[in-house]
Design an enzyme around this catalytic site. Structure first.
Site, mmCIF file in Angstrom:
data_model
loop_
_atom_site.group_PDB
_atom_site.id
_atom_site.type_symbol
_atom_site.label_atom_id
_atom_site.label_comp_id
_atom_site.label_asym_id
_atom_site.label_seq_id
_atom_site.Cartn_x
_atom_site.Cartn_y
_atom_site.Cartn_z
ATOM 1 N N HIS A 43 75.166 90.365 22.713
ATOM 2 C CA HIS A 43 74.644 89.230 21.956
ATOM 3 C C HIS A 43 75.756 88.198 21.759
ATOM 4 C CE1 HIS A 43 72.352 86.995 19.018
ATOM 5 N NE2 HIS A 43 73.424 86.990 18.241
ATOM 6 N N THR A 64 71.736 81.466 59.688
ATOM 7 C CA THR A 64 71.003 80.439 58.948
ATOM 8 C C THR A 64 71.523 80.373 57.514
ATOM 9 O OG1 THR A 64 69.040 81.001 60.235
ATOM 10 C CG2 THR A 64 68.680 79.763 58.204
ATOM 11 N N THR A 97 68.377 88.383 65.257
ATOM 12 C CA THR A 97 68.379 86.985 65.701
ATOM 13 C C THR A 97 67.673 86.034 64.731
ATOM 14 O OG1 THR A 97 66.521 87.594 67.095
ATOM 15 C CG2 THR A 97 68.670 87.456 68.164
ATOM 16 N N ASP A 126 65.088 88.693 59.432
ATOM 17 C CA ASP A 126 63.947 87.771 59.568
ATOM 18 C C ASP A 126 63.129 88.019 60.830
ATOM 19 O OD1 ASP A 126 64.802 86.537 57.258
ATOM 20 O OD2 ASP A 126 65.013 84.528 58.141
ATOM 21 N N LYS A 170 75.493 82.836 69.048
ATOM 22 C CA LYS A 170 75.483 81.646 69.907
ATOM 23 C C LYS A 170 76.134 80.426 69.248
ATOM 24 C CE LYS A 170 70.552 80.705 69.053
ATOM 25 N NZ LYS A 170 70.546 79.645 68.080
ATOM 26 N N HIS A 177 69.334 88.882 51.404
ATOM 27 C CA HIS A 177 69.734 90.209 50.901
ATOM 28 C C HIS A 177 68.845 91.300 51.478
ATOM 29 C CE1 HIS A 177 67.322 87.910 48.045
ATOM 30 N NE2 HIS A 177 66.742 89.029 47.687
HETATM 31 P P1 FAD Z 1 69.783 84.481 60.505
HETATM 32 O O1 FAD Z 1 70.565 84.196 59.301
HETATM 33 O O2 FAD Z 1 68.783 83.483 60.945
HETATM 34 O O3 FAD Z 1 70.843 84.736 61.658
HETATM 35 C C1 FAD Z 1 70.478 84.925 62.979
HETATM 36 C C2 FAD Z 1 71.625 84.511 63.851
HETATM 37 O O4 FAD Z 1 71.350 84.887 65.196
HETATM 38 C C3 FAD Z 1 71.869 83.019 63.885
HETATM 39 O O5 FAD Z 1 73.227 82.750 63.604
HETATM 40 C C4 FAD Z 1 71.522 82.599 65.323
HETATM 41 O O6 FAD Z 1 72.341 81.543 65.801
HETATM 42 C C5 FAD Z 1 71.800 83.883 66.064
HETATM 43 N N1 FAD Z 1 71.046 84.054 67.310
HETATM 44 C C6 FAD Z 1 69.709 83.944 67.495
HETATM 45 N N2 FAD Z 1 69.372 84.250 68.746
HETATM 46 C C7 FAD Z 1 70.523 84.572 69.381
HETATM 47 C C8 FAD Z 1 70.832 84.996 70.690
HETATM 48 N N3 FAD Z 1 69.883 85.199 71.602
HETATM 49 N N4 FAD Z 1 72.123 85.221 71.005
HETATM 50 C C9 FAD Z 1 73.114 85.042 70.087
HETATM 51 N N5 FAD Z 1 72.865 84.655 68.829
HETATM 52 C C10 FAD Z 1 71.595 84.439 68.476
HETATM 53 N N6 FAD Z 1 67.456 83.563 51.558
HETATM 54 C C11 FAD Z 1 67.898 84.083 50.390
HETATM 55 O O7 FAD Z 1 67.863 85.308 50.213
HETATM 56 N N7 FAD Z 1 68.383 83.277 49.397
HETATM 57 C C12 FAD Z 1 68.438 81.941 49.532
HETATM 58 O O8 FAD Z 1 68.882 81.239 48.621
HETATM 59 C C13 FAD Z 1 67.972 81.359 50.741
HETATM 60 N N8 FAD Z 1 68.006 80.029 50.918
HETATM 61 C C14 FAD Z 1 67.593 79.491 52.115
HETATM 62 C C15 FAD Z 1 67.608 78.117 52.253
HETATM 63 C C16 FAD Z 1 67.197 77.534 53.438
HETATM 64 C C17 FAD Z 1 67.244 76.027 53.591
HETATM 65 C C18 FAD Z 1 66.766 78.362 54.512
HETATM 66 C C19 FAD Z 1 66.333 77.755 55.823
HETATM 67 C C20 FAD Z 1 66.714 79.736 54.363
HETATM 68 C C21 FAD Z 1 67.124 80.319 53.159
HETATM 69 N N9 FAD Z 1 67.074 81.699 52.944
HETATM 70 C C22 FAD Z 1 67.491 82.231 51.760
HETATM 71 C C23 FAD Z 1 66.585 82.623 53.984
HETATM 72 C C24 FAD Z 1 67.790 83.279 54.706
HETATM 73 O O9 FAD Z 1 68.598 82.256 55.259
HETATM 74 C C25 FAD Z 1 67.309 84.219 55.794
HETATM 75 O O10 FAD Z 1 66.393 85.153 55.261
HETATM 76 C C26 FAD Z 1 68.487 84.972 56.390
HETATM 77 O O11 FAD Z 1 69.429 84.087 56.937
HETATM 78 C C27 FAD Z 1 68.025 85.957 57.473
HETATM 79 O O12 FAD Z 1 69.121 86.620 57.996
HETATM 80 P P2 FAD Z 1 69.130 87.155 59.510
HETATM 81 O O13 FAD Z 1 70.462 87.779 59.673
HETATM 82 O O14 FAD Z 1 67.926 87.956 59.753
HETATM 83 O O15 FAD Z 1 68.993 85.858 60.414
#
Ligand code: FAD
Ligand code: NAD
Length: 460
Positions: free
Chosen positions: A439, A41, A142, A307, A34, A316
């Site tokens: 080392h 994130t 998502t 997530d 989207k 990761h």
């Molecule tokens: P997301 O990265 O949340 O991606 C989901 C995507 O789906 C988003 O782009 C969203 O726009 C899209 N989406 C949602 N619903 C819809 C829909 N209905 N239609 C179309 N698109 C949609 N983790 C680490 O391992 N190391 C770090 O250093 C770290 N630092 C972080 C720092 C911050 C400030 C935050 C907030 C989080 C951090 N995290 C970190 C956590 C990490 O960002 C998440 O665990 C990770 O992004 C999860 O990946 P994901 O693909 O499950 O979801």
């Protein structure tokens, strides 16, 4: 109607990795996102921007406080706009990198909000209009969003989330952080280094709940010494903006007044408007999508990862699940070793852990032995003038098998990779101890801690 063998919803680290891997394995793949930028994130507002700020602010802090060995700086001043521009460039390079990888691998990108219409149809509504996709299989990735906290009235400006805290236009004079978890400590550290007074309010008796207790307590002492005002055992009851200031109320004390308030008390799965009700998927008690060991939901050709399902909210972890889920779709196999997934807090010093904590071993009644080694006895750490912290190796008392490794110290996040590989290969403490470590490197701290767990250390 466009037809795809796999439609991935969400282009975060879970979704984009799954889409690329599925294309590499020969599937005709689409990815629905989207936001205009890919990467989720993590790349847009999470891991990547926060690390750009953490890396740079550590050096800025050293320069501003004349802590660079052998160098005296007469005048140094912060250029916050330049720092933010650097962060934005890093984010752009990473998100555009995913666009390139999609093109290279033939992943078709749809820009818009994805919604399940039935078990084989996804409706995408975006800036370019509405399109319906026919999907043989669907993968939901998502992600998550900020969890609301009762009594905290977010105005996304003075009282905001990490989305605002990676982009404050000025250094706050006083920043109050609600939550002494990963976000609170990482972004609290950034603004403290840049000159803010930072107060962290944590509900539990220690910060970084879930990490090894000894390591978390050591980290807390170090952060307090650095000047972070960390207050544990504090339950925040209300926070709101008033006359341009943030007011934070908590049990047992006078309200705090700050110019910025950061809510960092956790994140929740993002399933809003996804149409799960149209395909018969119901959420668990914490709003997560239930899946089996192969990431299949109640509808077997609809998968979910990252997530939005159970487990640690880590980029990761989401990536590994994306990879395993599509491998399972194509080959019938696909597996993630959750015991070998490290977690890292990118403060200074960094905090990292993989495998079981001492608390978990005690609770499970597993007999263990422990070896520790301080960075203060490591030649490279001394050369770096960065000697705070320790590494700790936990191994089975009878078999010597590695059970957990925990580190607080410089570059702990890089050092933990070796421990994750050792755990994945079911190594013993002796294996780790006998492996040659170059080392002088920080990694020798891990070798010595393994020696200490297996037999005895050499250099202390
Ligand atoms: P997301 O990265 O949340 O991606 C989901 C995507 O789906 C988003 O782009 C969203 O726009 C899209 N989406 C949602 N619903 C819809 C829909 N209905 N239609 C179309 N698109 C949609 N983790 C680490 O391992 N190391 C770090 O250093 C770290 N630092 C972080 C720092 C911050 C400030 C935050 C907030 C989080 C951090 N995290 C970190 C956590 C990490 O960002 C998440 O665990 C990770 O992004 C999860 O990946 P994901 O693909 O499950 O979801
Ligand atoms: P978190 O779960 O790490 O920490 C939240 C903290 O807030 C906990 O310590 C909790 O006890 C405390 N808390 C809860 N209610 C409270 C209250 N009323 N008053 C005071 N304290 C309260 O959550 P987060 O820091 O928001 O991070 C969210 C997610 O993002 C985490 O799951 C984390 O894994 C992920 N993340 C990871 C990294 C990384 O890997 N380096 C960095 C940032 C975020």
């Amino acid at each position: 109607m466009p037809k795809h063998q796999l439609v991935v919803i969400g282009a975060g680290p879970g979704g984009y990795v799954a889409a690329i891997r599925a294309a590499q394995l020969g599937l005709n793949v689409a990815c629905v996102e989207k936001e205009a930028a890919l990467g989720g994130t993590c790349l847009r507002v999470g891991c990547i921007p926060s690390k750009a700020l953490l890396e740079a602010s550590e050096r800025i802090h050293a320069a501003l406080h004349n802590r660079l060995v052998g160098l005296r700086i007469k005048e140094a001043e912060l250029d916050l706009a330049a720092l933010m521009a650097h962060k934005d460039r890093v984010v752009r390079a990473n998100t555009q990198g995913i666009e390139y990888l999609f093109k290279k691998n033939g992943v078709v990108r749809y820009h818009g909000h994805g919604r399940l219409l039935d078990p084989h149809r996804v409706r995408v509504e975006g800036p370019e209009g509405v399109v319906e996709l026919e999907a043989e299989r669907i993968l939901i990735a998502t992600g998550s969003k900020v969890a609301p906290l009762k009594g905290v009235e977010l105005d996304y400006d003075i009282v905001g989330t990490s989305d605002q805290a990676i982009a404050y236009p000025q250094v706050p004079e006083h920043l109050v952080v609600i939550g002494g978890g990963v976000i609170g400590l990482e972004l609290g550290s950034v603004w403290h280094r840049l000159g803010a007074r930072v107060t962290v309010l944590e509900y539990l008796p220690t910060i970084l709940g879930g990490m090894d207790g000894e390591i978390a307590r050591t980290a807390e002492k170090i952060f307090k010494k650095q000047g972070l005002d960390i207050r544990t055992g504090v339950r925040v009851t209300r926070a709101y903006a008033q006359d341009g200031r943030g007011i934070v109320e908590y049990e047992g004390g006078e309200p705090l007044v700050a110019d910025r308030v950061l809510l960092a008390t956790g994140r929740i799965p993002n399933t809003e408007g996804l149409g799960l009700e149209n395909v018969g998927i119901t959420l668990d008690e914490r709003g997560r999508i239930p899946v089996n060991a192969h990431y299949q939901t109640a509808v077997p050709h609809i998968y979910a990862i990252g997530d939005v399902i159970a487990g640690p909210m880590l980029a990761h972890k989401a990536e590994e699940e994306g990879y395993a889920a599509v491998e399972h779709m194509v080959s019938g196999y696909g597996h993630v070793d959750y015991n070998a997934i490290p977690s890292v807090v990118y403060t200074h010093p960094e905090v990292a852990g993989v495998g079981k904590t001492e608390e978990e071993l005690k609770a499970a009644g597993i007999p263990y032995k422990k070896g520790t080694f301080p960075f203060s006895a490591n030649g490279r750490a001394r050369a770096m003038n960065d000697t705070e912290g320790l590494a700790k190796v936990l191994a089975h008392a009878e078999t010597d098998r590695l059970l957990g490794v925990h580190i607080v110290g410089p570059r702990a996040g890089d050092l933990i990779a070796e421990a994750a590989v050792a755990l994945a290969f079911h190594a013993s403490a002796e294996d780790l101890a006998r492996a040659s470590h170059a080392h002088p490197t920080l990694a020798e701290v891990l070798k010595e801690a393994a020696l200490a767990a297996w037999d005895r250390p050499l250099h202390i």
